[in-house]
Design an enzyme around this catalytic site. Structure first.
Site, short mmCIF file in Angstrom:
data_model
loop_
_atom_site.label_atom_id
_atom_site.label_comp_id
_atom_site.label_asym_id
_atom_site.label_seq_id
_atom_site.Cartn_x
_atom_site.Cartn_y
_atom_site.Cartn_z
N GLY A 24 0.58 -1.04 0.04
CA GLY A 24 -0.03 0.18 0.29
C GLY A 24 0.89 1.16 -0.01
N GLY A 26 0.68 5.83 0.09
CA GLY A 26 -0.44 6.83 0.43
C GLY A 26 0.43 8.33 0.50
N GLY A 27 -0.22 9.45 0.15
CA GLY A 27 0.21 11.20 0.23
C GLY A 27 1.79 10.49 1.10
N MET A 28 1.92 10.18 2.94
CA MET A 28 1.87 10.09 3.64
C MET A 28 3.47 9.54 3.62
SD MET A 28 1.62 13.53 5.30
CE MET A 28 2.20 13.27 6.47
N GLY A 29 3.53 8.20 3.29
CA GLY A 29 3.94 6.84 2.94
C GLY A 29 3.52 6.09 2.57
N GLN A 30 4.63 4.83 2.63
CA GLN A 30 4.20 3.71 2.38
C GLN A 30 3.92 1.92 3.12
OE1 GLN A 30 5.74 2.73 -1.10
NE2 GLN A 30 4.50 1.15 -0.24
N VAL A 31 3.72 1.33 2.66
CA VAL A 31 2.79 0.56 3.88
C VAL A 31 3.59 -1.20 3.10
CG1 VAL A 31 1.15 -1.08 5.31
CG2 VAL A 31 1.14 1.27 4.54
N LYS A 45 4.84 0.05 8.33
CA LYS A 45 4.06 1.28 7.48
C LYS A 45 5.16 2.13 7.99
CE LYS A 45 0.48 4.92 8.73
NZ LYS A 45 -0.44 5.55 9.33
N ASP A 138 -12.27 7.67 11.96
CA ASP A 138 -12.41 7.23 10.37
C ASP A 138 -12.71 5.94 9.55
OD1 ASP A 138 -11.99 8.16 7.88
OD2 ASP A 138 -9.55 7.48 8.11
#
Length: 444
Positions: A24, A26-31, A45, A138
């Site tokens: 996975g 996203g804009g903030m990081g990688q999983v 994460k 969320d």
């Protein structure tokens, strides 16, 4: 679910976890999919170096502290973390299975019974979180993982202490997922109450039963307007009529008009028992229908081994997923190519299973966008135990049968493809398959 191979810029190890692939981003990081020295799989994460600053580290440290306090059977557990590292990272329990959004997108909505079982499970999980003084804030279909042992809730990055006035969110900033956000959260009201998670759970259950959220719009501004407008009622089209009263109450505009989570559990139980089943039976049906036993870990963990004297080494192969079609150019499902050989070794003795669990290259927790498989017919046929398709569970004690797995979720391989238990993770996967085979042939 697709697991992408590591890129040349990705680390191979972090905090003692060997990184095996990307699951996975996203804009903030990688999983990443990681593995501990003892063979424990984990979702690792990592915050991107380009966005690491004082506030980001503070937010990340807050997420770690919250994850340390939250626990429960339906919560993906925190394994380890280091918010002061460069880059900051945390590792949580890895759940093998699709998230609810991907499952509904690929296989269609759940029926009323399975949705009620999902509702009872998630409501009980959220009640446990609330007892610890936390709000999720969320909850959405992508944050519900459908694992082999039942649904689990993930991503407490926006969780806050219910009584805390401290917030790292900038003034006049609304953070969350608009399609599942209650009006008071969209309006920026504080303090928030447990009713925000009740509303979000109602939106998740509506999506599970109908395939769409309470409100739909072409742009984010119109969507926010629909959410906060008391005159605009949620769209319950497509939801089973027996669920409509509960969903209407959970999606009420005013927080005080929504039921408590204990009442949600009670109403879901009533819906299940009205169909002549116990809650535990409905839970098994839900897990049997949504769980997707995976074998991609076998490929990620495979290494080159010398052939034993007198043995014939051959390239490992898999039967491709029937729903995905033939992989192009010799490529295996999931984007992996066979690049090594292994000796065949005899498998340990095992009872012959009546049902072989299907294989599915799609794994959980991944947020990497890949085309979802087409919806499949979920109708269960009337067959004898010997005629049951692979993956269909045995009948319940009351004579009813769980919904059949969607067509094309996998196909059985030959016994000649069994591999040696050279790794603890593979041993756990094999043991899990044996348990499933036993459970499929045992009326319980």
């Amino acid at each position: 679910m697709h697991i992408a191979p590591l890129s040349p810029d990705d680390p191979s190890e972090l905090g003692g976890y060997e990184l095996l692939g990307r699951i996975g981003q996203g804009g903030m990081g990688q999983v990443y999919l990681g593995e501990s020295p003892g063979g424990e799989p984990a979702a690792v994460k990592v915050i991107k170096p380009s966005v690491v600053d004082y506030e980001t580290r503070l937010r990340f440290a807050q997420e770690v502290e919250i994850l340390k306090t939250v626990w429960g059977a339906r919560i993906a557990a925190l394994l380890d973390a280091d918010p002061e590292a460069d880059p900051p990272w945390l590792a949580t329990e890895y759940v093998e299975g699709l998230d609810l959004s991907r499952h509904v997108g690929g296989h269609g909505p759940l029926d009323a019974l399975l949705t009620a079982s999902l509702g009872a499970t998630l409501a009980e999980a959220l009640a446990t979180v609330h007892k610890q003084g936390l709000l999720h804030r969320d909850l959405k279909p992508a944050n519900v993982l459908l694992g082999p042992n039942g649904p689990k809730v993930i991503d407490f990055g926006l969780a806050v202490f219910a009584e805390s006035s401290v917030s790292l969110t900038a003034a006049n900033t609304v953070v969350g997922t608009p399609s599942c956000m209650p009006p008071e959260q969209a309006n920026g009201e504080k303090p928030l109450t447990p009713a925000v998670d009740v509303y979000a759970l109602g939106a998740v259950l509506l999506f599970a039963a109908s395939g769409h959220p309470p409100y739909r719009a072409d742009n984010i501004h119109l969507l926010f307007h629909q959410v906060v407008d008391p005159a605009t009622t949620p769209d319950l089209s497509g939801a089973p009529k027996e669920l409509a009263p509960l969903l209407t109450a959970m999606l009420a505009h005013r927080p005080q008009d929504r039921p408590a989570l204990d009442d949600v559990v009670r109403q879901c139980r009533a819906l299940i028992e009205a169909q002549g089943l116990k809650v535990a039976q409905a839970r098994r049906r839900l897990t049997n229908y949504t769980a997707a036993p995976a074998h991609v870990l076998d490929d990620l963990l495979a290494v080159d081994r010398p052939a034993a004297p007198g043995s014939t080494a051959r390239t490992r192969a898999r039967t491709p997923d029937a729903s995905a079609g033939a992989p192009p150019d010799g490529q295996e499902p999931g984007g992996f190519r066979p690049t090594h050989r292994e000796p065949e070794v005899p498998a340990p003795p095992m009872p012959p299973p009546q049902v072989r669990p299907p294989t599915d290259p799609r794994l959980s927790f991944a947020r990497v966008d890949t085309p979802a498989p087409p919806p499949a017919d979920r109708a269960a046929g009337s067959t004898t135990a010997d005629q049951r398709p692979a993956g269909e569970a045995a009948a319940e004690p009351d004579g009813t049968r769980p919904p059949a797995r969607p067509a094309g979720r996998g196909s059985a391989g030959s016994s000649a493809q069994r591999r040696s238990l050279r790794h603890s993770a593979q041993a756990r996967i094999t043991a899990h398959r044996l348990r499933e085979a036993y459970a499929a042939s045992t009326p319980f």
